[in-house]
Motif scaffolding. Structure first.
Motif, PDB file in Angstrom:
ATOM      1  N   ASN A  21       0.823  -1.210   0.000  1.00  0.00           N
ATOM      2  CA  ASN A  21       0.000   0.000   0.000  1.00  0.00           C
ATOM      3  C   ASN A  21       0.857   1.260   0.000  1.00  0.00           C
ATOM      4  O   ASN A  21       0.503   2.274  -0.616  1.00  0.00           O
ATOM      5  CB  ASN A  21      -0.944   0.008   1.198  1.00  0.00           C
ATOM      6  N   ALA A  22       2.004   1.210   0.705  1.00  0.00           N
ATOM      7  CA  ALA A  22       2.909   2.364   0.732  1.00  0.00           C
ATOM      8  C   ALA A  22       3.486   2.626  -0.653  1.00  0.00           C
ATOM      9  O   ALA A  22       3.610   3.785  -1.087  1.00  0.00           O
ATOM     10  CB  ALA A  22       4.032   2.128   1.741  1.00  0.00           C
ATOM     11  N   LEU A  23       3.840   1.553  -1.372  1.00  0.00           N
ATOM     12  CA  LEU A  23       4.346   1.705  -2.738  1.00  0.00           C
ATOM     13  C   LEU A  23       3.271   2.311  -3.642  1.00  0.00           C
ATOM     14  O   LEU A  23       3.549   3.205  -4.443  1.00  0.00           O
ATOM     15  CB  LEU A  23       4.785   0.350  -3.292  1.00  0.00           C
ATOM     16  N   LYS A  24       2.040   1.821  -3.525  1.00  0.00           N
ATOM     17  CA  LYS A  24       0.942   2.345  -4.333  1.00  0.00           C
ATOM     18  C   LYS A  24       0.707   3.823  -4.057  1.00  0.00           C
ATOM     19  O   LYS A  24       0.465   4.619  -4.979  1.00  0.00           O
ATOM     20  CB  LYS A  24      -0.342   1.567  -4.044  1.00  0.00           C
ATOM     21  N   GLU A  25       0.789   4.218  -2.789  1.00  0.00           N
ATOM     22  CA  GLU A  25       0.555   5.609  -2.405  1.00  0.00           C
ATOM     23  C   GLU A  25       1.612   6.528  -3.010  1.00  0.00           C
ATOM     24  O   GLU A  25       1.301   7.632  -3.484  1.00  0.00           O
ATOM     25  CB  GLU A  25       0.557   5.735  -0.877  1.00  0.00           C
ATOM     26  N   GLN A  26       2.883   6.088  -3.012  1.00  0.00           N
ATOM     27  CA  GLN A  26       3.951   6.907  -3.579  1.00  0.00           C
ATOM     28  C   GLN A  26       3.756   7.129  -5.071  1.00  0.00           C
ATOM     29  O   GLN A  26       4.103   8.180  -5.608  1.00  0.00           O
ATOM     30  CB  GLN A  26       5.300   6.235  -3.322  1.00  0.00           C
ATOM     31  N   ILE A  27       3.202   6.131  -5.745  1.00  0.00           N
ATOM     32  CA  ILE A  27       2.990   6.238  -7.183  1.00  0.00           C
ATOM     33  C   ILE A  27       1.762   7.094  -7.498  1.00  0.00           C
ATOM     34  O   ILE A  27       1.787   7.958  -8.381  1.00  0.00           O
ATOM     35  CB  ILE A  27       2.831   4.837  -7.806  1.00  0.00           C
ATOM     36  N   ARG A  28       0.678   6.848  -6.764  1.00  0.00           N
ATOM     37  CA  ARG A  28      -0.577   7.544  -7.057  1.00  0.00           C
ATOM     38  C   ARG A  28      -0.565   8.995  -6.611  1.00  0.00           C
ATOM     39  O   ARG A  28      -1.197   9.849  -7.225  1.00  0.00           O
ATOM     40  CB  ARG A  28      -1.735   6.815  -6.378  1.00  0.00           C
ATOM     41  N   ASN A  29       0.151   9.281  -5.530  1.00  0.00           N
ATOM     42  CA  ASN A  29       0.144  10.642  -4.989  1.00  0.00           C
ATOM     43  C   ASN A  29       1.559  11.140  -4.704  1.00  0.00           C
ATOM     44  O   ASN A  29       1.947  11.337  -3.554  1.00  0.00           O
ATOM     45  CB  ASN A  29      -0.695  10.683  -3.700  1.00  0.00           C
ATOM     46  N   PRO A  30       2.353  11.331  -5.753  1.00  0.00           N
ATOM     47  CA  PRO A  30       3.704  11.850  -5.524  1.00  0.00           C
ATOM     48  C   PRO A  30       3.669  13.296  -5.045  1.00  0.00           C
ATOM     49  O   PRO A  30       2.671  14.001  -5.220  1.00  0.00           O
ATOM     50  CB  PRO A  30       4.340  11.756  -6.915  1.00  0.00           C
ATOM     51  N   VAL A  31       4.750  13.729  -4.427  1.00  0.00           N
ATOM     52  CA  VAL A  31       4.871  15.121  -3.990  1.00  0.00           C
ATOM     53  C   VAL A  31       4.830  16.031  -5.220  1.00  0.00           C
ATOM     54  O   VAL A  31       5.503  15.764  -6.223  1.00  0.00           O
ATOM     55  CB  VAL A  31       6.187  15.333  -3.217  1.00  0.00           C
ATOM     56  N   VAL A  32       4.039  17.083  -5.154  1.00  0.00           N
ATOM     57  CA  VAL A  32       3.948  18.049  -6.262  1.00  0.00           C
ATOM     58  C   VAL A  32       4.288  19.437  -5.743  1.00  0.00           C
ATOM     59  O   VAL A  32       3.715  19.900  -4.749  1.00  0.00           O
ATOM     60  CB  VAL A  32       2.539  18.062  -6.882  1.00  0.00           C
ATOM     61  N   ILE A  33       5.222  20.098  -6.404  1.00  0.00           N
ATOM     62  CA  ILE A  33       5.630  21.459  -6.039  1.00  0.00           C
ATOM     63  C   ILE A  33       5.474  22.343  -7.268  1.00  0.00           C
ATOM     64  O   ILE A  33       5.939  21.983  -8.363  1.00  0.00           O
ATOM     65  CB  ILE A  33       7.088  21.500  -5.556  1.00  0.00           C
ATOM     66  N   ASN A  34       4.826  23.479  -7.120  1.00  0.00           N
ATOM     67  CA  ASN A  34       4.707  24.420  -8.233  1.00  0.00           C
ATOM     68  C   ASN A  34       6.026  25.136  -8.467  1.00  0.00           C
ATOM     69  O   ASN A  34       6.640  25.653  -7.528  1.00  0.00           O
ATOM     70  CB  ASN A  34       3.602  25.440  -7.963  1.00  0.00           C
ATOM     71  N   SER A  35       6.466  25.146  -9.707  1.00  0.00           N
ATOM     72  CA  SER A  35       7.718  25.837 -10.022  1.00  0.00           C
ATOM     73  C   SER A  35       7.511  27.349  -9.975  1.00  0.00           C
ATOM     74  O   SER A  35       6.390  27.833  -9.843  1.00  0.00           O
ATOM     75  CB  SER A  35       8.219  25.407 -11.406  1.00  0.00           C
ATOM     76  N   GLU A  36       8.580  28.084 -10.083  1.00  0.00           N
ATOM     77  CA  GLU A  36       8.535  29.546  -9.978  1.00  0.00           C
ATOM     78  C   GLU A  36       8.882  30.152 -11.333  1.00  0.00           C
ATOM     79  O   GLU A  36      10.055  30.426 -11.620  1.00  0.00           O
ATOM     80  CB  GLU A  36       9.508  30.029  -8.907  1.00  0.00           C
ATOM     81  N   PRO A  37       7.898  30.385 -12.180  1.00  0.00           N
ATOM     82  CA  PRO A  37       8.178  30.831 -13.546  1.00  0.00           C
ATOM     83  C   PRO A  37       8.590  32.284 -13.668  1.00  0.00           C
ATOM     84  O   PRO A  37       9.063  32.698 -14.711  1.00  0.00           O
ATOM     85  CB  PRO A  37       6.838  30.604 -14.265  1.00  0.00           C
ATOM     86  N   ASP A  38       8.375  33.080 -12.614  1.00  0.00           N
ATOM     87  CA  ASP A  38       8.623  34.520 -12.750  1.00  0.00           C
ATOM     88  C   ASP A  38      10.079  34.917 -12.531  1.00  0.00           C
ATOM     89  O   ASP A  38      10.480  36.025 -12.850  1.00  0.00           O
ATOM     90  CB  ASP A  38       7.752  35.300 -11.758  1.00  0.00           C
TER      91      ASP A  38
END
Length: 354
Positions: free
Chosen positions: A81-98
């Motif tokens: 379940n931990a492996l599945k969670e890492q795949i389904r919900n990876p960490v997402v960070i918004n980049s800084e385009p400005d």
């Protein structure tokens, strides 16, 4: 008569000896196979190395169309379940385009008049990748595109199927090209006509972002900046994005390697494709071959992020991998697809240098 009898007895004796040797060979083979099987079971289920191997296998299966086989690695349910969670919900960070892409020169550097002019860079440079990790190895290519404004998302205009990479090349005269979005692919027979997630082409929204897919957007603005994060199609257009698509996971954001010091097993070892950008604006395409013993086994997401970080990439995200991963340069394949068809798979879109 005695001579004939002796001959027959000799033949019978020879046959019996041969049968005994055959029976012994069969018995020895059976005992050897049984012993090896027992040793293999002991290794897989009674040692830490065996458990790690099962975790690698589970992570690899979970990122394929055959994820239903993952439970047969017999990992504890909490680990699976931990492996599945890492795949389904990876960490997402918004980049800084400005922020500025290229670092500003200091006044001292600007005042040096006798600095010889730099030799103009080629539009595209290709680097060979050949890495051994001890237990596995991988090969591939990195394509450096020194004018980021030349990178575009090309999309299929077919309804029955997607396009092969060489078909995209013929339609657009692309110099370099790699696969991009994932797509609906039941049992491996998908025809690549419908991409997952957001699709923006030449500033027009062709497909809106569906957050239920769990995909992360990656776009390139009109002035060549690469943006990645949890953005809707409308937000990306307002940010000046010309072309965009979705996949996951992010590898590097704002110079931070998101896989540093993390276990690699969740995503397994696979053929990989990634898109990234250096601090000076250079766009990079990366394709790692895989599933080909004797040539290249494949890479983990950790391997991919580390490879890019070492080359000064400050923002990067994985594209669709597996048998979709492929790179063409000047109309020729320079990586080796794991797809049974040497021209690769039908795809909904691709990143191209035009």
């Amino acid at each position: 008569m005695q001579t004939l009898s002796r001959t027959r007895s000799h033949k019978l004796s020879t046959r019996k000896r041969r049968l005994r040797w055959v029976n012994r060979l069969i018995l020895m083979s059976a005992l050897t196979c049984t012993t090896l099987a027992l040793l293999g079971i002991i290794f897989l289920f009674a040692t830490r190395s065996g458990e790690e191997l099962r975790e690698w296998a589970a992570g690899t299966l979970l990122t394929t169309q055959h994820d239903y086989w993952a439970p047969y690695t017999f990992l504890p349910e909490e680990k699976l379940n931990a492996l599945k969670e890492q795949i389904r919900n990876p960490v997402v960070i918004n980049s800084e385009p400005d922020g500025p892409i290229a670092p500003e020169e200091s006044p001292q550097e600007q005042s040096v008049a006798d600095t010889p002019p730099e030799k103009p860079k080629e539009l595209i440079e290709v680097e060979e990748i050949d890495v051994s990790k001890g237990n596995y190895y991988f090969k591939g290519k990195i394509m450096y595109i020194n004018d980021p404004k030349r990178v575009r998302l090309v999309v299929t205009n077919r309804k029955d199927r997607g396009d092969l990479l060489d078909e995209f090349v013929k339609k657009t005269n692309a110099i370099g090209i790699v696969n991009a979005s994932g797509f609906h692919d039941p049992d491996g027979y998908g025809k690549g006509a419908k991409a997952y997630g957001v699709v923006i082409h030449d500033g027009k929204i062709l497909q809106g972002y569906n957050p239920k897919n769990g995909e992360t957007a990656l776009g390139i603005t009109y002035d060549g900046k690469l943006i990645t994060g949890s953005y809707t199609a409308e937000q990306l257009v307002k940010m000046g994005v010309r072309d965009a698509m979705s996949f996951r996971p992010q590898l590097i954001v704002n110079g931070k390697n998101l896989f540093k010091d993390k276990p690699a097993k969740s995503w397994g070892i696979q053929p990989r494709t990634a898109i990234g950008q250096k601090a000076d604006g250079t766009i990079v395409f990366v394709v790692i071959d895989g599933r080909q013993p004797g040539h290249s086994i494949g890479a983990s997401m950790n391997d991919l992020a580390e490879l890019l970080e070492e080359r000064g990439i400050v923002t990067a995200m994985a594209m669709d991998g597996g048998s979709s991963s492929m790179m063409l340069y000047k109309g020729e394949a320079i990586t080796k697809t794991s797809c049974p068809y040497y021209r690769g798979r039908y795809l909904p879109n691709a990143w191209a240098v035009i």
